[in-house]
Design a protein around this motif. Structure first.
Motif, PDB file in Angstrom:
ATOM      1  N   LYS A 184       1.000  -0.979  -0.121  1.00  0.00           N
ATOM      2  CA  LYS A 184      -0.109  -0.046  -0.179  1.00  0.00           C
ATOM      3  C   LYS A 184       0.939   1.242   0.122  1.00  0.00           C
ATOM      4  O   LYS A 184       2.095   1.166  -0.023  1.00  0.00           O
ATOM      5  CB  LYS A 184      -0.928   0.080   1.180  1.00  0.00           C
ATOM      6  CG  LYS A 184      -2.026  -1.036   1.176  1.00  0.00           C
ATOM      7  CD  LYS A 184      -2.885  -1.099   2.270  1.00  0.00           C
ATOM      8  CE  LYS A 184      -3.883  -2.328   2.272  1.00  0.00           C
ATOM      9  NZ  LYS A 184      -5.211  -1.942   3.267  1.00  0.00           N
ATOM     10  N   PHE A 185       0.158   2.356  -0.108  1.00  0.00           N
ATOM     11  CA  PHE A 185       1.084   3.527  -0.042  1.00  0.00           C
ATOM     12  C   PHE A 185       0.894   4.212   1.498  1.00  0.00           C
ATOM     13  O   PHE A 185      -0.230   4.970   1.926  1.00  0.00           O
ATOM     14  CB  PHE A 185       0.214   4.585  -1.074  1.00  0.00           C
ATOM     15  CG  PHE A 185       0.328   4.025  -2.427  1.00  0.00           C
ATOM     16  CD1 PHE A 185       1.329   4.346  -3.192  1.00  0.00           C
ATOM     17  CD2 PHE A 185      -0.745   3.479  -2.948  1.00  0.00           C
ATOM     18  CE1 PHE A 185       1.546   3.962  -4.469  1.00  0.00           C
ATOM     19  CE2 PHE A 185      -0.584   3.222  -4.255  1.00  0.00           C
ATOM     20  CZ  PHE A 185       0.505   3.412  -5.171  1.00  0.00           C
ATOM     21  N   PRO A 186       2.208   4.192   2.007  1.00  0.00           N
ATOM     22  CA  PRO A 186       2.125   4.783   3.509  1.00  0.00           C
ATOM     23  C   PRO A 186       2.007   6.196   3.251  1.00  0.00           C
ATOM     24  O   PRO A 186       2.598   6.982   2.279  1.00  0.00           O
ATOM     25  CB  PRO A 186       3.515   4.198   4.141  1.00  0.00           C
ATOM     26  CG  PRO A 186       4.153   3.677   2.872  1.00  0.00           C
ATOM     27  CD  PRO A 186       3.177   3.500   1.757  1.00  0.00           C
ATOM     28  N   TYR A 187       1.454   7.088   4.274  1.00  0.00           N
ATOM     29  CA  TYR A 187       1.156   8.450   4.055  1.00  0.00           C
ATOM     30  C   TYR A 187       1.491   8.890   5.727  1.00  0.00           C
ATOM     31  O   TYR A 187       0.953   8.293   6.696  1.00  0.00           O
ATOM     32  CB  TYR A 187       0.222   9.256   3.591  1.00  0.00           C
ATOM     33  CG  TYR A 187      -1.123   8.820   4.252  1.00  0.00           C
ATOM     34  CD1 TYR A 187      -1.680   9.697   4.910  1.00  0.00           C
ATOM     35  CD2 TYR A 187      -1.901   7.590   3.790  1.00  0.00           C
ATOM     36  CE1 TYR A 187      -2.924   9.348   5.440  1.00  0.00           C
ATOM     37  CE2 TYR A 187      -3.035   7.396   4.172  1.00  0.00           C
ATOM     38  CZ  TYR A 187      -3.537   8.422   5.188  1.00  0.00           C
ATOM     39  OH  TYR A 187      -4.734   7.920   5.833  1.00  0.00           O
ATOM     40  N   HIS A 188       1.619  10.259   6.008  1.00  0.00           N
ATOM     41  CA  HIS A 188       1.618  10.897   7.085  1.00  0.00           C
ATOM     42  C   HIS A 188       0.582  12.308   6.592  1.00  0.00           C
ATOM     43  O   HIS A 188       0.929  12.672   5.798  1.00  0.00           O
ATOM     44  CB  HIS A 188       2.929  11.391   7.716  1.00  0.00           C
ATOM     45  CG  HIS A 188       3.826  10.318   8.334  1.00  0.00           C
ATOM     46  ND1 HIS A 188       5.252  10.704   8.487  1.00  0.00           N
ATOM     47  CD2 HIS A 188       3.569   9.050   8.549  1.00  0.00           C
ATOM     48  CE1 HIS A 188       5.698   9.300   8.739  1.00  0.00           C
ATOM     49  NE2 HIS A 188       4.569   8.494   9.071  1.00  0.00           N
ATOM     50  N   ARG A 189      -0.327  12.509   7.666  1.00  0.00           N
ATOM     51  CA  ARG A 189      -1.162  13.466   7.295  1.00  0.00           C
ATOM     52  C   ARG A 189      -1.065  14.564   8.529  1.00  0.00           C
ATOM     53  O   ARG A 189      -1.053  14.267   9.538  1.00  0.00           O
ATOM     54  CB  ARG A 189      -2.784  13.120   7.156  1.00  0.00           C
ATOM     55  CG  ARG A 189      -3.827  14.218   6.906  1.00  0.00           C
ATOM     56  CD  ARG A 189      -5.186  13.831   6.797  1.00  0.00           C
ATOM     57  NE  ARG A 189      -5.582  13.019   7.803  1.00  0.00           N
ATOM     58  CZ  ARG A 189      -6.251  13.583   8.667  1.00  0.00           C
ATOM     59  NH1 ARG A 189      -6.266  14.945   9.023  1.00  0.00           N
ATOM     60  NH2 ARG A 189      -6.646  12.721   9.975  1.00  0.00           N
ATOM     61  N   PHE A 190      -0.769  15.764   8.032  1.00  0.00           N
ATOM     62  CA  PHE A 190      -0.623  16.870   9.115  1.00  0.00           C
ATOM     63  C   PHE A 190      -1.687  17.797   9.174  1.00  0.00           C
ATOM     64  O   PHE A 190      -2.038  18.260   7.958  1.00  0.00           O
ATOM     65  CB  PHE A 190       0.787  17.903   8.612  1.00  0.00           C
ATOM     66  CG  PHE A 190       1.939  16.996   8.870  1.00  0.00           C
ATOM     67  CD1 PHE A 190       2.878  16.923   9.739  1.00  0.00           C
ATOM     68  CD2 PHE A 190       2.189  16.021   7.705  1.00  0.00           C
ATOM     69  CE1 PHE A 190       4.011  16.145   9.827  1.00  0.00           C
ATOM     70  CE2 PHE A 190       3.316  15.077   7.548  1.00  0.00           C
ATOM     71  CZ  PHE A 190       4.096  15.291   8.772  1.00  0.00           C
ATOM     72  N   ASP A 191      -2.391  18.055  10.079  1.00  0.00           N
ATOM     73  CA  ASP A 191      -3.370  18.859  10.163  1.00  0.00           C
ATOM     74  C   ASP A 191      -3.038  20.345  11.144  1.00  0.00           C
ATOM     75  O   ASP A 191      -2.462  20.015  12.132  1.00  0.00           O
ATOM     76  CB  ASP A 191      -4.641  18.302  10.928  1.00  0.00           C
ATOM     77  CG  ASP A 191      -5.376  17.322  10.165  1.00  0.00           C
ATOM     78  OD1 ASP A 191      -5.945  17.751   9.082  1.00  0.00           O
ATOM     79  OD2 ASP A 191      -5.466  16.270  10.823  1.00  0.00           O
ATOM     80  N   GLY A 192      -3.248  21.411  10.441  1.00  0.00           N
ATOM     81  CA  GLY A 192      -2.674  22.563  10.977  1.00  0.00           C
ATOM     82  C   GLY A 192      -4.016  23.825  10.859  1.00  0.00           C
ATOM     83  O   GLY A 192      -4.735  23.717   9.873  1.00  0.00           O
ATOM     84  N   ARG A 193      -3.895  24.561  11.658  1.00  0.00           N
ATOM     85  CA  ARG A 193      -4.737  25.688  11.732  1.00  0.00           C
ATOM     86  C   ARG A 193      -4.396  26.956  11.072  1.00  0.00           C
ATOM     87  O   ARG A 193      -3.028  27.291  11.252  1.00  0.00           O
ATOM     88  CB  ARG A 193      -5.270  25.856  13.104  1.00  0.00           C
ATOM     89  CG  ARG A 193      -6.012  24.780  13.820  1.00  0.00           C
ATOM     90  CD  ARG A 193      -6.593  25.175  14.959  1.00  0.00           C
ATOM     91  NE  ARG A 193      -7.203  24.141  15.606  1.00  0.00           N
ATOM     92  CZ  ARG A 193      -8.059  24.035  16.653  1.00  0.00           C
ATOM     93  NH1 ARG A 193      -8.406  24.894  17.286  1.00  0.00           N
ATOM     94  NH2 ARG A 193      -8.596  23.009  16.948  1.00  0.00           N
ATOM     95  N   VAL A 194      -5.093  27.675  10.289  1.00  0.00           N
ATOM     96  CA  VAL A 194      -4.739  28.764   9.643  1.00  0.00           C
ATOM     97  C   VAL A 194      -5.506  30.051  10.229  1.00  0.00           C
ATOM     98  O   VAL A 194      -6.741  29.763  10.277  1.00  0.00           O
ATOM     99  CB  VAL A 194      -4.781  28.715   8.149  1.00  0.00           C
ATOM    100  CG1 VAL A 194      -4.585  30.075   7.459  1.00  0.00           C
ATOM    101  CG2 VAL A 194      -4.112  27.523   7.508  1.00  0.00           C
TER     102      VAL A 194
END
Length: 98
Positions: free
Chosen positions: A46-56
């Protein structure tokens, strides 16, 4: 927040794919310095990933520029792409690849 997962498509089909895990405080601390102490998300099929959530800030408008810096790696010969979630189209939009 930072989350990790591996999915069958790149990019993931939706914003919050099933199976996603939030990084613990200890895992996030591993990412604070470039000291060789890395966090690895691996998969052979599979395609591993990291997701970063940030506030603007609400005062940021369409003419402002936001800079995101990421340091990491993938398998030799593999392309790495940074995506951003487009709320108007409800899809991931590629920003840059290397």
């Amino acid at each position: 927040t930072i989350s990790q997962n591996a999915v069958s498509t790149e990019p993931p089909i939706g914003y919050l794919p099933d199976g996603e895990d939030r990084l613990t405080k200890e895992q996030r601390n591993q990412l604070q310095t470039l000291d060789g102490n890395e966090l690895s998300t691996e998969s052979k099929q599979k395609f591993p990933y990291h997701r970063f959530d940030g506030r603007v800030d609400k005062q940021v408008d369409k003419n402002d520029e936001i800079e995101i810096v990421w340091n990491g790696s993938s398998l030799e010969g593999r392309k790495v792409t940074m995506y951003a979630w487009n709320y108007e189209t409800s899809k991931w939009a590629p920003l840059v690849s290397t």
